[in-house]
Design an enzyme around this catalytic site. Sequence first.
Site: not given
Length: 390
Positions: A73, A104, A143-144, A361
């Site tokens: 994710d 990421d 996870e995010e 991000h």
Amino acid sequence: MSDAVSIARDLIRCPSVTPADAGALGVLETRLKAAGFEVHRVTFSEPGTADIDNLYARIGGEAPHITFAGHTDVVPPGDETAWSHGAFSGEVKDGFLYGRGAVDMKGGIACGVAAVLAHLAAHGGKPRADGKGSISFLITGDEEGVSVNGTVKLLQWAAARGETFDHCVLGEPSNLETLGDCIKVGRRGSQSGTLHVDGVQGHVAYPHRAANPVPDISRLIVALSEEPLDHGSALFQASNLEFTSVDVGNSATNVIPGQARAKFNIRFNDNHTQETLRRLVEERLVKACGNRIRARIVWEPSNSNVFVTKPGPFTDLAVAAIEEVAGRKPELSTSGGTSDARFISSYCPVIEFGLVGQTMHQINERAAVSDLEKLTRIYRGVLDRYFAGA
Ligand SMILES: [Zn+2]
């Protein structure tokens, strides 16, 4: 195009903004099944949260067992028109692979898969030519976000099936500036609390009939902030208690308030556990209060314990693999925020090593193609050393 780049591109083209999967795990499932992995897709749910897809894939039935962990994710792209290349295009331009998740951590997962597939191809389709050893992938789609239906439950599910892990590599972007500068071997724990001080409310003109908690909480804040919790340890900086807000909730100018409270957070190292840390702070509070101030601490529940993978054969082989490819000796670091490594560390030693985190991000998140190729070679070096020494 190398395997790592093409797998990463296929993953980026799935817009798996947490909690959506958008086909990302399927990309891995197809490639791993073709290489002989037993692949499980496991969905976890919890009232009030979205159902989340996770993947567990293993090849080999014997120890030693190394697992590559990660998440497919990603965080939202932000203003997509601000991207020079589409956020989910997986475009390669001027030596960079662009897209949300490039570093990421779809890129890190792609390097892990490419390295493992190449390793298997070189050893007759097995982790080791003699048939010993196991390799697995532990991949979550949560996870995010809230991280409720992800790694924690996947580890419990695997344990219930009798899976045991000897070592784990988590491919989060661990490097700060250059590939090879940093392996994360631990993280500090986090613990929050609120300090409550009770006074006696009264009229400001008659302070002898009241007890003002404001000067008292100020004294306690100074006392608890001033004295260091420790002076650091071999792998960690000093623990730190930081007050983040002070609140009296008094809007009147002629009233001495009856209560005051202050919130704080502690980032703590391996000199403490949550229990010893709470005791230490409470002992200091009692001392600072003397027999005059009435105060107490209410602790918040925390699932963020300190963990560390001590330097030893496993970190040594990772350092050697990195040095060989990147030409530099990585620092063993415990800095930064939390990751799923804190959960995995309850099951086996875990290190974090992946791409360079600079653009994570951000708009125009991108990974250098040369880094994707180097990271794949580093993971192969880890596998060679891991199974040679087994
Ligand atoms: Zn991540």
